[in-house]
Design an enzyme around this catalytic site. Structure first.
Site, PDB file in Angstrom:
ATOM      1  N   GLY A  20       0.832  -1.203   0.000  1.00 34.33           N
ATOM      2  CA  GLY A  20       0.000   0.000   0.000  1.00 34.33           C
ATOM      3  C   GLY A  20       0.863   1.248   0.000  1.00 34.33           C
ATOM      4  N   GLY A  22      -0.036   4.542   0.120  1.00 30.89           N
ATOM      5  CA  GLY A  22      -0.759   5.758   0.496  1.00 30.89           C
ATOM      6  C   GLY A  22       0.091   6.544   1.472  1.00 30.89           C
ATOM      7  N   PHE A  23      -0.548   7.418   2.243  1.00 31.19           N
ATOM      8  CA  PHE A  23       0.193   8.225   3.218  1.00 31.19           C
ATOM      9  C   PHE A  23       0.993   7.344   4.175  1.00 31.19           C
ATOM     10  CE2 PHE A  23      -3.290  11.235   2.209  1.00 31.19           C
ATOM     11  CZ  PHE A  23      -2.534  12.346   1.886  1.00 31.19           C
ATOM     12  N   GLU A 175     -17.151  18.890   1.206  1.00 30.12           N
ATOM     13  CA  GLU A 175     -16.286  19.460   0.166  1.00 30.12           C
ATOM     14  C   GLU A 175     -16.883  19.248  -1.227  1.00 30.12           C
ATOM     15  OE1 GLU A 175     -12.205  19.053   2.801  1.00 30.12           O
ATOM     16  OE2 GLU A 175     -12.424  17.759   1.061  1.00 30.12           O
ATOM     17  N   ASP A 303      -5.396   3.994   7.685  1.00 29.63           N
ATOM     18  CA  ASP A 303      -6.842   3.776   7.824  1.00 29.63           C
ATOM     19  C   ASP A 303      -7.207   2.349   8.196  1.00 29.63           C
ATOM     20  OD1 ASP A 303      -7.367   6.364   7.172  1.00 29.63           O
ATOM     21  OD2 ASP A 303      -8.329   5.953   5.241  1.00 29.63           O
ATOM     22  N   ALA A 316      -5.295  11.760   7.031  1.00 27.28           N
ATOM     23  CA  ALA A 316      -3.916  11.711   6.542  1.00 27.28           C
ATOM     24  C   ALA A 316      -2.887  11.719   7.679  1.00 27.28           C
ATOM     25  CB  ALA A 316      -3.671  12.891   5.596  1.00 27.28           C
ATOM     26  N   GLN A 317      -3.075  12.576   8.693  1.00 30.90           N
ATOM     27  CA  GLN A 317      -2.055  12.683   9.754  1.00 30.90           C
ATOM     28  C   GLN A 317      -1.877  11.385  10.536  1.00 30.90           C
ATOM     29  OE1 GLN A 317       0.496  14.391  10.855  1.00 30.90           O
ATOM     30  NE2 GLN A 317       0.312  15.658   9.052  1.00 30.90           N
TER      31      GLN A 317
HETATM   32  C1  LIG Z   1     -12.276  11.854  -1.044  1.00 31.68           C
HETATM   33  C2  LIG Z   1     -11.429  11.863   0.194  1.00 31.68           C
HETATM   34  C3  LIG Z   1     -11.061  13.076   0.759  1.00 31.68           C
HETATM   35  C4  LIG Z   1     -10.267  13.101   1.910  1.00 31.68           C
HETATM   36  N1  LIG Z   1      -9.898  14.307   2.436  1.00 31.68           N
HETATM   37  C5  LIG Z   1      -9.070  14.336   3.510  1.00 31.68           C
HETATM   38  C6  LIG Z   1      -8.589  15.572   4.032  1.00 31.68           C
HETATM   39  O1  LIG Z   1      -8.936  16.646   3.542  1.00 31.68           O
HETATM   40  N2  LIG Z   1      -7.728  15.528   5.106  1.00 31.68           N
HETATM   41  C7  LIG Z   1      -7.326  14.352   5.668  1.00 31.68           C
HETATM   42  O2  LIG Z   1      -6.541  14.369   6.603  1.00 31.68           O
HETATM   43  N3  LIG Z   1      -7.769  13.186   5.192  1.00 31.68           N
HETATM   44  C8  LIG Z   1      -8.616  13.130   4.127  1.00 31.68           C
HETATM   45  N4  LIG Z   1      -9.057  11.938   3.640  1.00 31.68           N
HETATM   46  C9  LIG Z   1      -8.622  10.702   4.311  1.00 31.68           C
HETATM   47  C10 LIG Z   1      -7.205  10.319   3.899  1.00 31.68           C
HETATM   48  O3  LIG Z   1      -7.058  10.426   2.505  1.00 31.68           O
HETATM   49  C11 LIG Z   1      -6.948   8.894   4.372  1.00 31.68           C
HETATM   50  O4  LIG Z   1      -7.104   8.863   5.761  1.00 31.68           O
HETATM   51  C12 LIG Z   1      -5.556   8.447   3.997  1.00 31.68           C
HETATM   52  O5  LIG Z   1      -5.406   8.431   2.594  1.00 31.68           O
HETATM   53  C13 LIG Z   1      -5.258   7.071   4.562  1.00 31.68           C
HETATM   54  O6  LIG Z   1      -3.970   6.710   4.176  1.00 31.68           O
HETATM   55  P1  LIG Z   1      -3.568   5.181   4.035  1.00 31.68           P
HETATM   56  O7  LIG Z   1      -2.130   5.184   3.668  1.00 31.68           O
HETATM   57  O8  LIG Z   1      -4.002   4.415   5.220  1.00 31.68           O
HETATM   58  O9  LIG Z   1      -4.456   4.620   2.825  1.00 31.68           O
HETATM   59  P2  LIG Z   1      -4.622   5.132   1.342  1.00 31.68           P
HETATM   60  O10 LIG Z   1      -4.175   6.532   1.178  1.00 31.68           O
HETATM   61  O11 LIG Z   1      -6.028   4.796   0.993  1.00 31.68           O
HETATM   62  O12 LIG Z   1      -3.620   4.211   0.515  1.00 31.68           O
HETATM   63  C14 LIG Z   1      -3.829   2.835   0.385  1.00 31.68           C
HETATM   64  C15 LIG Z   1      -2.995   2.336  -0.785  1.00 31.68           C
HETATM   65  O13 LIG Z   1      -3.057   0.916  -0.800  1.00 31.68           O
HETATM   66  C16 LIG Z   1      -3.284   0.443  -2.112  1.00 31.68           C
HETATM   67  N5  LIG Z   1      -3.978  -0.842  -1.961  1.00 31.68           N
HETATM   68  C17 LIG Z   1      -5.209  -1.076  -1.511  1.00 31.68           C
HETATM   69  N6  LIG Z   1      -5.436  -2.393  -1.412  1.00 31.68           N
HETATM   70  C18 LIG Z   1      -4.321  -3.008  -1.823  1.00 31.68           C
HETATM   71  C19 LIG Z   1      -3.924  -4.371  -1.926  1.00 31.68           C
HETATM   72  N7  LIG Z   1      -4.740  -5.385  -1.584  1.00 31.68           N
HETATM   73  N8  LIG Z   1      -2.683  -4.652  -2.377  1.00 31.68           N
HETATM   74  C20 LIG Z   1      -1.824  -3.647  -2.720  1.00 31.68           C
HETATM   75  N9  LIG Z   1      -2.140  -2.337  -2.630  1.00 31.68           N
HETATM   76  C21 LIG Z   1      -3.368  -2.027  -2.164  1.00 31.68           C
HETATM   77  C22 LIG Z   1      -4.116   1.543  -2.770  1.00 31.68           C
HETATM   78  O14 LIG Z   1      -3.953   1.504  -4.168  1.00 31.68           O
HETATM   79  C23 LIG Z   1      -3.488   2.796  -2.136  1.00 31.68           C
HETATM   80  O15 LIG Z   1      -2.413   3.281  -2.895  1.00 31.68           O
HETATM   81  C24 LIG Z   1      -9.858  11.888   2.488  1.00 31.68           C
HETATM   82  C25 LIG Z   1     -10.226  10.670   1.925  1.00 31.68           C
HETATM   83  C26 LIG Z   1     -11.008  10.647   0.789  1.00 31.68           C
HETATM   84  C27 LIG Z   1     -11.407   9.331   0.179  1.00 31.68           C
END
Ligand SMILES: Cc1cc2nc3c(=O)[nH]c(=O)nc-3n(C[C@H](O)[C@H](O)[C@H](O)COP(=O)(O)OP(=O)(O)OC[C@H]3O[C@@H](n4cnc5c(N)ncnc54)[C@H](O)[C@@H]3O)c2cc1C
Length: 441
Positions: A20, A22-23, A175, A303, A316-317
């Site tokens: 993954g 993401g952040f 938003e 998340d 994100a944080q």
């Molecule tokens: C529309 C929207 C607006 C948002 N606005 C805000 C905001 O303004 N401020 C804020 O703080 N937060 C915001 N958030 C929340 C924030 O984006 C998330 O909390 C954050 O992205 C979580 O980070 P993460 O790394 O846990 O997961 P993610 O950022 O979701 O990254 C997960 C990654 O894992 C990959 N993945 C998924 N499943 C698999 C798998 N089985 N195998 C391999 N790869 C996989 C995906 O492709 C992705 O790249 C928003 C979320 C959304 C959806």
């Protein structure tokens, strides 16, 4: 795979798989790179998505490329390797993961940061008839449907109107509803559309919008949305969603040509197959040091992680900080030191309603709203985008939308969705939300 770069980690260094990008995953990679681990980053997409600005892509304010960053380039900069792939299974005893393409990869440590997807809470028709906003594909599909609906209105058929419904009054819903209201007001983009023919509704089950914010900021956001012409329904439960309407708990029906589901998240179904303990919302249970309960070499972050005794918002944080922490704990374990508990540092929360309107709540009760809050929101979001090029293009596109307001197109054009009928109603893509998520795999 590419050969290891000069100056990279030693062959004997522990192998860490980060699933993954993401952040959370990317923050872990940065720390692991510093620790000298051999890192393999795995993601189902070849880019990392900046989710907080997806709603701008969906409303034609940003290009899809502005919110996506290529993972191969990013991995190379951090002396990690990148492999596109989707995590399918974990064998903790053998320290091995399998991907959906059949690949089997060995690890010494595993960091899971795969994020979440929409939770429909059993609402009939929600999975089939709503659009999601979790991936770049979701945002593009939604943009194309929104634009096609507005364009059909521009054809000037008398008596026609279009209704957009956003379900969920959290930051994403607020938003998006605010951006839709702005789109309606952009008469340079849709000169023949009468704004009174465009109905924007926001439906929230709770008595207030933006649950984690102070009541004063909630009230401000509500008043701002209403001032911008968004019909906000609070305390309103949805029973069913069809291709052209939303049916409320009390039986009332509202027409809806495009319905967006922003009402909640849970772990995607595939997580159940990983054999790890799951708690509320299907999130993976982790102990205080972020190791998955019962596992000593698997961390869950962002998340998807549910931290024992420390319920954090899915933002994100927390994702960045948990990703960093997991990376640092692996570095400690590599040196034979014990892992330490995670402590969240609250930097505050923010949400935007639209042009010159946002709410910011900082620790110690400091609250701002209006233009200053909006400028801080804008600066922070552009700052956190990955890559100079993305920052610059996002800045240019957002400046064009908000500074040249009303004097230019203001909208990045999309394409007609496949099911659009020229001059007639646009058919909702069946299973729009569900299909776009599947396509992401
Ligand atoms: C529309 C929207 C607006 C948002 N606005 C805000 C905001 O303004 N401020 C804020 O703080 N937060 C915001 N958030 C929340 C924030 O984006 C998330 O909390 C954050 O992205 C979580 O980070 P993460 O790394 O846990 O997961 P993610 O950022 O979701 O990254 C997960 C990654 O894992 C990959 N993945 C998924 N499943 C698999 C798998 N089985 N195998 C391999 N790869 C996989 C995906 O492709 C992705 O790249 C928003 C979320 C959304 C959806």
């Amino acid at each position: 795979m590419t050969a290891r770069r000069r100056g990279g980690p030693a062959e004997a260094a522990p192998r860490v798989i980060v699933a993954g990008a993401g952040f959370a995953g990317l923050a872990a990679v940065t720390e692991l790179h510093r620790a000298g681990a051999r890192v393999l980053l795995v993601d189902r997409n070849i880019y990392s998505t900046f989710q907080p600005l997806l709603y701008q892509v969906a409303t034609g304010g940003l290009n899809p490329g502005d919110v996506a960053y290529p993972l191969r380039a990013l991995a190379a900069r951090r002396t990690a390797r990148f492999r596109p792939g989707e995590l399918a299974g974990i064998d903790p005893a053998a320290r091995r993961v399998t991907l959906t393409d059949g690949a089997v990869l060995d690890y010494d440590y595993l960091v899971i940061g795969t994020g979440v997807s929409a939770a429909f809470y059993g609402v009939t028709g929600a999975a089939e008839h709503t659009f999601g906003l979790y991936t770049r594909r979701d945002a593009v599909a939604l943009r194309d449907h929104i634009m096609a609906r507005l364009d059909r209105l521009d054809l000037g058929a008398p008596g026609k109107s279009v209704s957009f419904t956003v379900v969920g009054g959290g930051a994403t819903g607020v938003e998006l509803a605010g951006a839709l209201a702005e789109l309606r007001a952009l008469d340079s983009a849709f000169p023949e559309v009468d704004p009174s023919d465009v109905h924007i509704r926001l439906v929230e089950m709770a008595p207030a919008l933006l649950a984690p914010f102070h009541p004063k900021l909630q009230a401000y956001a509500l008043a701002e949305l209403r001032r911008r012409g968004v019909e906000v329904h609070l305390d309103t439960k949805i029973r069913e969603i069809t291709g052209d309407r939303v049916i409320l708990g009390n039986g009332d029906e509202m027409p809806s040509d495009v319905t967006v589901w922003a009402a909640g998240v849970s772990a995607p179904a595939e997580v159940h197959g990983w054999g790890l303990p799951q708690g509320r919302g299907g999130r993976i249970e982790v102990g205080p040091d972020l190791r998955v309960t019962g596992q000593d070499r698997i961390f869950a972050t962002g998340d998807i992680a549910l931290i024992e005794g420390q319920p954090l918002p899915q933002l994100a944080q927390p994702a960045i900080q948990t990703g960093k922490h997991a990376g640092r704990q692996i570095a400690r374990l590599m040196k034979g030191q014990p892992a330490q508990p995670f402590h969240y540092f609250d930097k505050g929360i923010m949400a935007t309603i639209g042009r010159r309107s946002a709410v910011v709540e900082l620790p110690h009760g400091l609250r701002i709203h209006g233009t200053l809050a909006w400028l801080s929101w804008l600066a922070l979001h552009v700052y956190y985008l990955l890559g100079g090029r993305n920052r610059l293009s996002a800045l240019v596109n957002l400046s064009y939308r908000y500074l040249v307001w009303g004097h230019g197109g203001g909208v990045i054009v999309g394409d007609d969705p496949p099911a659009a009928i020229p001059g007639g109603p646009v058919q909702a893509l069946p299973g729009a939300a569900a299909s776009s998520r599947q396509a992401a795999r």
